[in-house]
Write an enzyme that holds these catalytic residues in place. Structure first.
Site, mmCIF file in Angstrom:
data_model
loop_
_atom_site.group_PDB
_atom_site.id
_atom_site.type_symbol
_atom_site.label_atom_id
_atom_site.label_comp_id
_atom_site.label_asym_id
_atom_site.label_seq_id
_atom_site.Cartn_x
_atom_site.Cartn_y
_atom_site.Cartn_z
ATOM 1 N N GLU A 1 0.783 -1.242 0.000
ATOM 2 C CA GLU A 1 0.000 0.000 0.000
ATOM 3 C C GLU A 1 0.814 1.291 0.000
ATOM 4 O O GLU A 1 0.533 2.209 0.775
ATOM 5 C CB GLU A 1 -0.971 -0.020 1.194
ATOM 6 C CG GLU A 1 -1.874 -1.241 1.185
ATOM 7 C CD GLU A 1 -2.826 -1.316 2.376
ATOM 8 O OE1 GLU A 1 -2.717 -0.473 3.290
ATOM 9 O OE2 GLU A 1 -3.665 -2.215 2.394
ATOM 10 N N GLU B 1 -6.054 -10.976 -1.009
ATOM 11 C CA GLU B 1 -6.840 -10.773 0.221
ATOM 12 C C GLU B 1 -8.334 -10.732 -0.099
ATOM 13 O O GLU B 1 -9.064 -9.860 0.346
ATOM 14 C CB GLU B 1 -6.426 -9.455 0.906
ATOM 15 C CG GLU B 1 -4.945 -9.331 1.168
ATOM 16 C CD GLU B 1 -4.555 -8.057 1.930
ATOM 17 O OE1 GLU B 1 -5.435 -7.404 2.523
ATOM 18 O OE2 GLU B 1 -3.356 -7.722 1.932
HETATM 19 C C1 GLA Z 1 -4.948 -4.560 4.287
HETATM 20 C C2 GLA Z 1 -3.732 -5.335 4.733
HETATM 21 C C3 GLA Z 1 -4.105 -6.605 5.426
HETATM 22 C C4 GLA Z 1 -5.243 -6.407 6.400
HETATM 23 C C5 GLA Z 1 -6.399 -5.771 5.705
HETATM 24 C C6 GLA Z 1 -7.568 -5.537 6.631
HETATM 25 O O1 GLA Z 1 -5.528 -5.033 3.175
HETATM 26 O O2 GLA Z 1 -2.856 -5.624 3.687
HETATM 27 O O3 GLA Z 1 -2.993 -7.090 6.107
HETATM 28 O O4 GLA Z 1 -4.808 -5.638 7.472
HETATM 29 O O5 GLA Z 1 -5.970 -4.505 5.232
HETATM 30 O O6 GLA Z 1 -7.676 -6.489 7.605
#
Ligand code: GLA
Length: 371
Positions: free
Chosen positions: A168, A275
């Site tokens: 990020e 994710e």
């Molecule tokens: C982001 C992070 C993850 C997690 C999510 C929310 O996507 O990369 O590690 O913390 O947020 O849980």
């Protein structure tokens, strides 16, 4: 026996289940939960590994059997983030991360390491000079980053096949390229390439990822593209892009998803869905206060159907890009628990995964494995 977590109380063969019409799919959830000799990983074994985010306590008891039945890869949800694993400058906390890695070793699962450099869940000490209380210099911060990455990657060398190296770093603000984090304020853009170099030095065999969210938004996608392209052109050891895929019933569109994967594939990089979850509420990217309408948290058939269509479409596109996609990971196991229960609204129950709170496959599951 692991693969038979669900008690078999009927003799309906799995193949019959798979050919039933969608009108019968309400029954599927119960019947499937009973049979289910195949997990997600088995349906997708000719496509890509299917993974899930886990915590150490997930890997004990019945849930452990469930994870083994459904998934071929795991990602530590929190245990390897900088704060949890490196709480003080001269102290690492290995127990949780070690237990996840040894579970994977014991059962032959892949592990994705998550993550080596992020602005969130970073320990306080990292950016601060303990004597002055001010921010450290760029030299000190890069040295700390190097020490951290070298130590963590070395410990799991040969056991973790892929790392989210930088998480990020791109700004959500449309007029800003990189996120104005402490990493950026102190080091400028350089911390990103350095992180990849340190990781590669520590484990030249590991696949190294840049990972981000809201990747389907054309403006943000182009910024991510710009970053990974510039890293690649500069000879930085980056192998792949992680699309977090925190999506919802209203996004992405098929065209958006298709063009996003294609865009990164054209760079010659592998792509992973790292994710995945599909919220049953329209997407919001910022935390907010509760509103009266948030009280309605019923998983209605309308929500169920919209979610099912979205999952179906996403996996159709994933299969289309099977040569490019080297893994799909879900963020949490079942609707029993998800970070979305508290984001963007605290205490608003969400139902973003393929299994319900009793670990039974939802209708969406059957759409994902029907191809
Ligand atoms: C982001 C992070 C993850 C997690 C999510 C929310 O996507 O990369 O590690 O913390 O947020 O849980």
């Amino acid at each position: 026996m692991n693969r038979y977590l669900f008690t078999i109380i009927t003799s309906i063969p799995a193949m019959m289940l798979m050919t039933c019409s969608s009108a019968n799919q309400t029954q599927h959830s119960s019947v499937a939960a009973i049979d289910s000799t195949k997990g997600l990983k088995d349906y997708y074994k000719n496509y890509f590994p299917v993974g899930v985010a886990v915590a150490p306590n997930t890997l004990r008891g019945d849930l452990a059997q469930f994870v083994l039945q459904q998934f071929s890869s795991i990602t530590p949800e929190n245990a390897m983030k900088m704060g949890p694993i490196h709480p003080e400058e001269n102290r690492y906390f290995w127990r949780d991360a070690d237990s996840i890695v040894s579970f994977a070793q014991k059962h032959g699962l892949r592990v994705r390491g998550h993550n080596l450099c992020w602005h969130n869940q970073a320990p306080r000490w990292l950016f601060r000079d303990s004597a002055s209380g001010k921010n450290v210099t760029k030299e000190v911060l890069l040295q700390r980053l190097k020490d951290h990455i070298t130590t963590v990657v070395n410990r799991y060398k040969g056991k973790i096949y892929a790392w989210d190296v930088v998480n990020e770093a791109i700004s959500d603000n449309k007029d800003e390229y990189l996120r104005n984090s402490l990493w950026y304020q102190i080091c400028g853009e350089e911390y990103i390439s350095r992180a990849f170099e340190y990781a590669h030095e520590a484990d030249p065999a590991a696949q190294l990822f840049y990972n981000d969210y809201n990747e389907i938004n054309p403006i943000k996608r182009e910024k991510i593209y710009r970053l990974v392209k510039s890293l690649k052109e500069a000879g930085v050891p980056i192998n792949a892009v992680g699309l977090q895929a925190h999506w919802a019933i209203n996004e992405p569109s098929e065209q958006q998803l298709d063009s996003t994967i294609k865009r990164f594939a054209d760079l010659g990089l592998k792509v992973q869905i790292t994710e995945m979850d599909i919220s049953v509420y329209p997407k919001e990217h910022n935390a907010r206060e509760r509103k009266p309408e948030d009280a309605n948290t019923v998983f209605s058939s309308e929500k169920e159907n919209s979610q099912l269509e979205m999952y179906k479409m996403c996996f159709k596109i994933f299969r289309k890009y099977q040569k490019v996609i080297s893994g799909v990971t879900f963020w949490n196991i079942s609707d029993r628990h998800s970070w979305l229960d508290n984001f963007p609204v605290r205490g608003r129950k969400d139902y973003p995964l393929l299994f319900d709170k009793d670990l039974k496959p939802k209708k969406a599951f059957w759409e994902v494995v029907k191809f």
